[in-house]
Design a protein around this motif. Structure first.
Motif, mmCIF file in Angstrom:
data_model
loop_
_atom_site.group_PDB
_atom_site.id
_atom_site.type_symbol
_atom_site.label_atom_id
_atom_site.label_comp_id
_atom_site.label_asym_id
_atom_site.label_seq_id
_atom_site.Cartn_x
_atom_site.Cartn_y
_atom_site.Cartn_z
ATOM 1 N N ASP A 35 0.775 -1.130 0.135
ATOM 2 C CA ASP A 35 0.065 -0.093 0.181
ATOM 3 C C ASP A 35 0.833 1.133 0.138
ATOM 4 O OD1 ASP A 35 -2.264 -1.418 -0.045
ATOM 5 O OD2 ASP A 35 -2.684 -1.365 2.050
ATOM 6 N N GLN A 36 2.026 1.320 0.709
ATOM 7 C CA GLN A 36 2.857 2.424 0.661
ATOM 8 C C GLN A 36 3.383 2.613 -0.474
ATOM 9 O OE1 GLN A 36 4.948 2.621 4.453
ATOM 10 N NE2 GLN A 36 6.057 4.820 4.150
ATOM 11 N N ARG A 73 2.360 1.657 -3.334
ATOM 12 C CA ARG A 73 1.619 2.417 -4.355
ATOM 13 C C ARG A 73 1.306 3.841 -4.187
ATOM 14 N NH1 ARG A 73 -2.412 -0.844 -2.756
ATOM 15 N NH2 ARG A 73 -1.944 -2.318 -4.065
ATOM 16 N N SER A 74 1.139 4.189 -2.765
ATOM 17 C CA SER A 74 1.101 5.744 -2.236
ATOM 18 C C SER A 74 2.181 6.431 -2.834
ATOM 19 C CB SER A 74 0.750 5.813 -1.079
ATOM 20 O OG SER A 74 0.671 7.128 -0.699
ATOM 21 N N GLU A 130 1.952 6.688 -6.693
ATOM 22 C CA GLU A 130 0.746 7.746 -7.083
ATOM 23 C C GLU A 130 1.401 9.070 -6.634
ATOM 24 O OE1 GLU A 130 -2.766 6.365 -5.011
ATOM 25 O OE2 GLU A 130 -2.740 4.541 -6.278
ATOM 26 N N THR A 131 1.820 9.266 -5.807
ATOM 27 C CA THR A 131 2.142 10.696 -5.388
ATOM 28 C C THR A 131 3.463 11.137 -6.336
ATOM 29 O OG1 THR A 131 1.986 10.530 -2.983
ATOM 30 C CG2 THR A 131 3.590 12.173 -3.632
ATOM 31 N N GLY A 183 10.143 8.552 -0.216
ATOM 32 C CA GLY A 183 9.084 7.587 0.005
ATOM 33 C C GLY A 183 9.624 6.462 0.320
ATOM 34 N N GLN A 229 3.818 -2.097 -8.330
ATOM 35 C CA GLN A 229 4.391 -1.054 -7.763
ATOM 36 C C GLN A 229 5.817 -0.621 -7.948
ATOM 37 O OE1 GLN A 229 1.592 0.944 -7.208
ATOM 38 N NE2 GLN A 229 0.455 -0.887 -7.671
#
Length: 146
Positions: free
Chosen positions: A28-29, A31-32, A35-36, A52, A86
């Motif tokens: 999930d991180q 993916r974040s 996306e960012t 990140g 990802q």
């Protein structure tokens, strides 16, 4: 943890399911991060990825160590499409469209190094200076001069 192996396998039908459940916060991180960074351009996207990834390694030290030290876990995750997808998104941001072998190798070293150092106890991983040093090391590793 105070639970039996049977209790764990009552919730999960295989080691693969257990590994994926443990790794889901990391996925999930990732993916974040992707996306960012995808919403940015140029060096700002690269900065978002590097910072990140360092934050991920520092926040998920135990999982980073598990992935780094357990070939079975690494094998399971490398076959899991959401994880691979990802990583591929982040790699393309950090490496560009036509990465040279030097850049691919540099990213492999930088990524493994950040995971390894981030998972080591007693190095001051909770300090802003340590985080800055990891970010700087990743920048230097990715600056292949090509």
């Amino acid at each position: 943890m105070g639970v039996t192996k049977a209790a764990v396998y009552h919730q999960f039908s295989s080691k693969t399911e257990i590994v994926i459940a443990v790794a889901e916060p990391v996925i999930d991180q990732l993916r974040s991060i992707a996306e960012t960074a995808s919403a940015l351009t140029g060096n700002a996207a690269r900065v978002a990825c590097i910072e990140g990834l360092v934050d991920l390694a520092l926040e998920h030290k135990g999982i980073a160590a598990l992935v780094r030290q357990d070939p079975a876990v690494e094998h399971i995750l490398s076959a899991y499409e959401p994880y691979r997808a990802q990583l591929a998104r982040i790699d393309s941001i950090l490496l560009g469209n036509k990465p040279t072998p030097q850049r691919r190798i540099a990213l492999a070293f930088a990524g493994a190094g950040i995971m390894a150092v981030g998972s080591l106890a007693g190095l001051g991983g909770e300090t802003p200076e340590f985080r800055s040093a990891l970010i700087d090391a990743m920048y230097r590793a990715l600056d292949t001069g090509d």
